[in-house]
Design an enzyme around this catalytic site. Sequence first.
Site, PDB file in Angstrom:
ATOM      1  N   ASP A  17     -42.163  13.527 -17.956  1.00 52.62           N
ATOM      2  CA  ASP A  17     -42.134  13.844 -19.373  1.00 52.62           C
ATOM      3  C   ASP A  17     -43.023  12.809 -20.068  1.00 52.62           C
ATOM      4  O   ASP A  17     -43.262  11.733 -19.511  1.00 52.62           O
ATOM      5  CB  ASP A  17     -40.695  13.773 -19.872  1.00 52.62           C
ATOM      6  CG  ASP A  17     -40.608  13.813 -21.376  1.00 52.62           C
ATOM      7  OD1 ASP A  17     -41.087  14.799 -21.959  1.00 52.62           O
ATOM      8  OD2 ASP A  17     -40.069  12.854 -21.968  1.00 52.62           O
ATOM      9  N   ASP A  19     -43.291  11.935 -24.055  1.00 49.63           N
ATOM     10  CA  ASP A  19     -42.730  11.153 -25.167  1.00 49.63           C
ATOM     11  C   ASP A  19     -41.374  10.567 -24.791  1.00 49.63           C
ATOM     12  O   ASP A  19     -40.470  11.279 -24.385  1.00 49.63           O
ATOM     13  CB  ASP A  19     -42.580  12.041 -26.406  1.00 49.63           C
ATOM     14  CG  ASP A  19     -43.926  12.547 -26.891  1.00 49.63           C
ATOM     15  OD1 ASP A  19     -44.813  11.714 -27.119  1.00 49.63           O
ATOM     16  OD2 ASP A  19     -44.088  13.773 -27.004  1.00 49.63           O
ATOM     17  N   GLU A 312     -31.607 -13.277 -26.061  1.00 50.88           N
ATOM     18  CA  GLU A 312     -30.732 -14.446 -25.944  1.00 50.88           C
ATOM     19  C   GLU A 312     -31.217 -15.393 -24.858  1.00 50.88           C
ATOM     20  O   GLU A 312     -30.781 -15.302 -23.708  1.00 50.88           O
ATOM     21  CB  GLU A 312     -29.314 -13.990 -25.569  1.00 50.88           C
ATOM     22  CG  GLU A 312     -28.729 -12.959 -26.500  1.00 50.88           C
ATOM     23  CD  GLU A 312     -27.730 -13.551 -27.468  1.00 50.88           C
ATOM     24  OE1 GLU A 312     -27.351 -14.727 -27.286  1.00 50.88           O
ATOM     25  OE2 GLU A 312     -27.335 -12.839 -28.389  1.00 50.88           O
TER      26      GLU A 312
HETATM   27  P1  ADP Z   1     -24.215 -18.172 -29.236  1.00 51.26           P
HETATM   28  O1  ADP Z   1     -23.704 -18.801 -28.020  1.00 51.26           O
HETATM   29  O2  ADP Z   1     -23.468 -16.939 -29.617  1.00 51.26           O
HETATM   30  O3  ADP Z   1     -25.669 -17.932 -29.231  1.00 51.26           O
HETATM   31  P2  ADP Z   1     -24.490 -20.497 -30.951  1.00 51.26           P
HETATM   32  O4  ADP Z   1     -25.699 -20.154 -31.760  1.00 51.26           O
HETATM   33  O5  ADP Z   1     -23.389 -21.228 -31.623  1.00 51.26           O
HETATM   34  O6  ADP Z   1     -23.895 -19.171 -30.414  1.00 51.26           O
HETATM   35  O7  ADP Z   1     -24.870 -21.364 -29.681  1.00 51.26           O
HETATM   36  C1  ADP Z   1     -26.112 -21.478 -29.186  1.00 51.26           C
HETATM   37  C2  ADP Z   1     -26.795 -22.710 -29.728  1.00 51.26           C
HETATM   38  O8  ADP Z   1     -26.583 -23.775 -28.832  1.00 51.26           O
HETATM   39  C3  ADP Z   1     -28.305 -22.531 -29.772  1.00 51.26           C
HETATM   40  O9  ADP Z   1     -28.764 -22.011 -30.989  1.00 51.26           O
HETATM   41  C4  ADP Z   1     -28.824 -23.947 -29.512  1.00 51.26           C
HETATM   42  O10 ADP Z   1     -29.018 -24.620 -30.700  1.00 51.26           O
HETATM   43  C5  ADP Z   1     -27.719 -24.612 -28.743  1.00 51.26           C
HETATM   44  N1  ADP Z   1     -27.974 -24.848 -27.317  1.00 51.26           N
HETATM   45  C6  ADP Z   1     -27.504 -25.927 -26.676  1.00 51.26           C
HETATM   46  N2  ADP Z   1     -27.861 -25.918 -25.399  1.00 51.26           N
HETATM   47  C7  ADP Z   1     -28.573 -24.798 -25.192  1.00 51.26           C
HETATM   48  C8  ADP Z   1     -29.227 -24.227 -24.055  1.00 51.26           C
HETATM   49  N3  ADP Z   1     -29.200 -24.823 -22.861  1.00 51.26           N
HETATM   50  N4  ADP Z   1     -29.874 -23.053 -24.218  1.00 51.26           N
HETATM   51  C9  ADP Z   1     -29.880 -22.444 -25.408  1.00 51.26           C
HETATM   52  N5  ADP Z   1     -29.294 -22.912 -26.498  1.00 51.26           N
HETATM   53  C10 ADP Z   1     -28.629 -24.086 -26.407  1.00 51.26           C
HETATM   54 MG    MG Z   2     -26.953 -16.692 -28.678  1.00 49.50          MG
END
Ligand code: ADP
Ligand code: MG
Length: 387
Positions: A17, A19, A312
């Site tokens: 297909d 699209d 993420e």
């Molecule tokens: P969530 O876990 O839902 O993304 P948070 O935003 O509270 O929620 O937690 C992630 C935050 O933790 C990131 O925005 C970053 O600042 C911090 N952080 C600490 N260690 C790490 C890591 N190893 N990888 C990614 N983020 C990290």
């Molecule tokens: Mg997150």
Amino acid sequence: MSLVKPLKKLVSCVILDLDGTLLNTDGIVSDVLKVALVNYGKQWDGRETHKIVGKTPVEAAAVVVEDYEIPLTKEEFLTQITPMFSERWSNIKALPGANRLINHLKSHGVLMALASNSPKSNIETKISYHQGWKESFFAIVGGDEVTAGKPNPEIFLEVAKRLGINPSNCLVIEDSLPGVTAGKAAEMEVVAVPSLPKQSHLFTSADEVINSLLDLHPEKWGLPAFQDWVAGILPIETWHIGGPVVRGFGRGSKVLGIPTANLSTTGYSDLLTEYPSGVYFGWAGLSNHGIYKMVMSIGWNPYFNNTEKTIEPWLLHDFSEDFYGEELHLVIVGYIRPEVANFSTLESLIAKIHEDRRVAENALELPLYSKYRDDPYLKSPLLQNNL
Ligand code: ADP
Ligand code: MG
């Protein structure tokens, strides 16, 4: 260890297909409808997309005319929007894995055909922007060449006739429900690649449902296997994405014990729709810190059941603190697996994410992936801070 995958059925040709399967048309459709409906004081609701995917143009127009009470006939509305679509055809991107699939089947001499509900001339224009596609198809059948479009099996049966192949030896690849229905009614084998999220449960009549073309295993159908998976991972054309780290809901870090840096979704939601949900890996450049290995998911997150597709990245390093507001640049180099919705327990999901981390950590040591650590895009946020 030998891994023998069960053979589903031997096929000798693949009918694709267009699209939503090879081309990312959905973005263009909502673009056009947004603009077209403003003229009537209406606002297009993206959640309606599922009502029109896979339909013929005039049927899709009929749905919109009725649902939005447009004071036109479906034909008049179609006439109005058709030029808006044509303007955008040159910009429709191939979906991830589309070129890979076409090149693979072509290089192995597997017969390929296109079957689309669009009129033949539209199909030809759309594919003309994609190098090597037209020559790859032994037959192209449009909705205007049969008496009834999908879900009627006629289009697929016409393809089989032109190829001189028994329908039961054809494998259909389709993103929409009408397409899957048509393929099964033609008594063909059908792989569904739903283009809309969270729709897999509707595709029970398909012989297999996959997350994206990247997850197709042609050897299950007696066709040559892809050779580009290395040690369980798939190198992809690198892509770059970045922005400031924004505050998340704290769920990933608090509930799963896996911190993921949240990037704002507003700037690149279009880019995310192009990428299949799943687990990817690559390198991350963080402005006040440095360059790190990274594993990430794109998707709706099966555990939290998000309404918006998110990205993420988990930076594989022990940070003692948050780094909200810092500029984060990612270079994504490989694909590990599709997003899986049905983990039986939270523990099994967490275990899988840790396994993904190990896969990514090891892969990034290989020259194939380690070389991207030098990508200037990763260093640009660091340079801003004279690191
Ligand atoms: P969530 O876990 O839902 O993304 P948070 O935003 O509270 O929620 O937690 C992630 C935050 O933790 C990131 O925005 C970053 O600042 C911090 N952080 C600490 N260690 C790490 C890591 N190893 N990888 C990614 N983020 C990290
Ligand atoms: Mg997150």
